[in-house]
Design an enzyme around this catalytic site. Structure first.
Site, short mmCIF file in Angstrom:
data_model
loop_
_atom_site.label_atom_id
_atom_site.label_comp_id
_atom_site.label_asym_id
_atom_site.label_seq_id
_atom_site.Cartn_x
_atom_site.Cartn_y
_atom_site.Cartn_z
N GLN A 128 -0.49 -56.98 -7.94
CA GLN A 128 -1.39 -56.55 -9.01
C GLN A 128 -2.78 -56.28 -8.47
O GLN A 128 -3.45 -57.20 -7.98
CB GLN A 128 -1.44 -57.60 -10.12
N GLY A 129 -3.22 -55.05 -8.56
CA GLY A 129 -4.56 -54.66 -8.09
C GLY A 129 -5.48 -54.39 -9.26
O GLY A 129 -5.80 -53.22 -9.54
N SER A 131 -8.30 -57.10 -10.45
CA SER A 131 -9.60 -57.75 -10.26
C SER A 131 -10.35 -57.17 -9.06
O SER A 131 -9.75 -56.74 -8.08
CB SER A 131 -9.42 -59.26 -10.05
N SER A 163 -2.12 -60.48 -6.24
CA SER A 163 -0.95 -61.36 -6.11
C SER A 163 0.13 -60.73 -5.22
O SER A 163 0.54 -59.60 -5.45
CB SER A 163 -0.35 -61.64 -7.50
N GLU A 246 1.57 -60.33 -19.64
CA GLU A 246 1.12 -61.43 -18.78
C GLU A 246 0.76 -62.65 -19.61
O GLU A 246 1.06 -63.79 -19.23
CB GLU A 246 -0.09 -60.97 -17.97
#
Length: 384
Positions: A128-129, A131, A163, A246
């Site tokens: 997951q990109g 933040s 992550s 999520e």
């Protein structure tokens, strides 16, 4: 919502229990926490076993490769796999619980055919990109740029707390495609291949000593326009779909794990004599009630999502808000029972307690969740 189980649902539970009892003893030993290639292989083996047995993407729509199971069957699956000690999704967390459901809900037929089967089989790992170093909890402040060049986007910027980036094949990536638009209007959701040129991954070590996160640096990475999910500059809306998964159902199995942990804490308290303290018994009793209510809230959220094409609503923020605090209270209680042993870095309890501190930040801070509850459920005006 009917919380009783039908004969068909109990038969499903019995078949699942029998399958778990047969296959779990055949799994190889779990790799160490630092062996990420080994952990990926282990998690992929388990996911392939689920897929071959018809349990992968159980609650996904059939046209997305799932079985179209009812919300109750989905929750029975989560209950039974957790209670049997089955492996967690691990390295497949983002693909199965974030990117996959988002693509199923928002992707084109071609995108669904391309990305969903490898996710369900355990062939592809996603990271997951979202933040960024200078955006903090304000996701709309992201600065990673994507400039359109023919049929590709040229992406430059950086992401943090990415992550499973070390072992990922794909990244669900948020980029800014229109810097002149209002902050929430100029964002686009892309699927970026991690094998592309210009990507550098630097692992991060957490307070608990693990390395499941990384910084990712992007230097003119080319991503095909065909990898865009949703329309250009409509990424914020697509992102809200991702975050609803999520916050809505991704922690469901963890509630069952917390209930088991609480029983272990109570057993330890009885053994070491701390059970005699009335305040501790009251604390454990309150947590038992809390996790029971949280499980019921999950049931409600999953059932309600059925009427929204499977996308959870703002009720997921209610769950996330309270669960984050309850998990921290659970491991604070464990520390009270363990006493000085809670300081032993070798104790699994110690790592779990340190990890629990991140839950009021991860997947949207508690402050963000309060804003969502206030504005979208209570109807309060937005803050300045």
């Amino acid at each position: 919502m009917d919380l009783t189980y039908t004969e068909e649902e109990e038969a499903f539970r019995a078949r699942l229990r029998a399958w778990l009892a047969a296959v779990l003893p055949t799994l190889p030993p779990k790799p160490g926490p630092e062996d990420w290639p080994g952990r990926r292989a282990y998690d992929s083996t388990w996911q392939r076993m689920l897929h071959d047995a018809g349990y992968a993407g159980l609650h996904w729509p059939e046209d997305a490769g799932g079985r179209g199971a009812t919300p109750t069957q989905h929750l029975i699956f989560l209950e039974e796999t957790e209670r049997a000690g089955a492996p967690y999704v691990g390295a497949h967390f983002v693909g199965l619980l974030h990117a996959g459901p988002t693509i199923a809900a928002e992707g084109t037929p071609a995108q669904r055919r391309r990305w969903l089967p490898p996710i369900l089989r355990g062939d592809d790992v996603w990271c997951q990109g979202f933040s960024e170093p200078e955006a903090g909890s304000d996701l709309a402040a992201l600065r990673t740029r994507a400039v359109l060049d023919g049929d590709t986007y040229v992406v430059t910027g950086s992401k943090t707390w990415t992550s499973h980036a070390e072992v990922a094949d794909w990244c669900e990536l948020l980029v800014r495609t229109d810097p002149r638009a209002p902050r929430h209007r100029g964002i686009t959701w892309l699927a970026m291949p991690m094998s592309a040129d210009g990507i550098k991954v630097r692992p991060l070590r957490t307070l608990a000593g693990s390395r499941e996160f990384a910084e990712v640096f992007l230097d003119e990475v080319r991503v095909p326009v065909a990898n865009r999910v949703g329309e250009e500059n409509d990424g914020w809306r697509v992102t809200m779909v991702t975050l609803s998964f999520e916050r809505g159902t991704a922690f469901a199995g963890e509630v069952i794990a917390c209930q088991r942990t609480l029983r272990e804490i109570a057993a330890m308290a009885r053994r070491n004599g701390s059970w005699d303290e009335q305040a501790l018994r009251r604390r454990i009793g309150r947590l038992a009630a809390e996790f029971s209510v949280l499980w019921r809230l999950i049931q409600w959220n999953v059932s309600a999502a059925r009427g929204r094409t499977g996308v959870p609503g703002a009720g997921g923020s209610v769950f996330k808000l309270r669960y984050s605090q309850a998990r921290q209270e659970l491991y604070d209680t464990a520390a009270a029972v363990l006493g000085a042993d809670a300081l032993d870095a070798a104790q699994e309890w110690t790592a779990d307690r340190l990890s629990s501190l991140s839950y009021t930040i991860a997947a949207g801070t508690s402050q963000i969740q309060k804003n969502i509850v206030a504005e979208r459920i209570l109807g309060l005006p937005k803050g300045p």
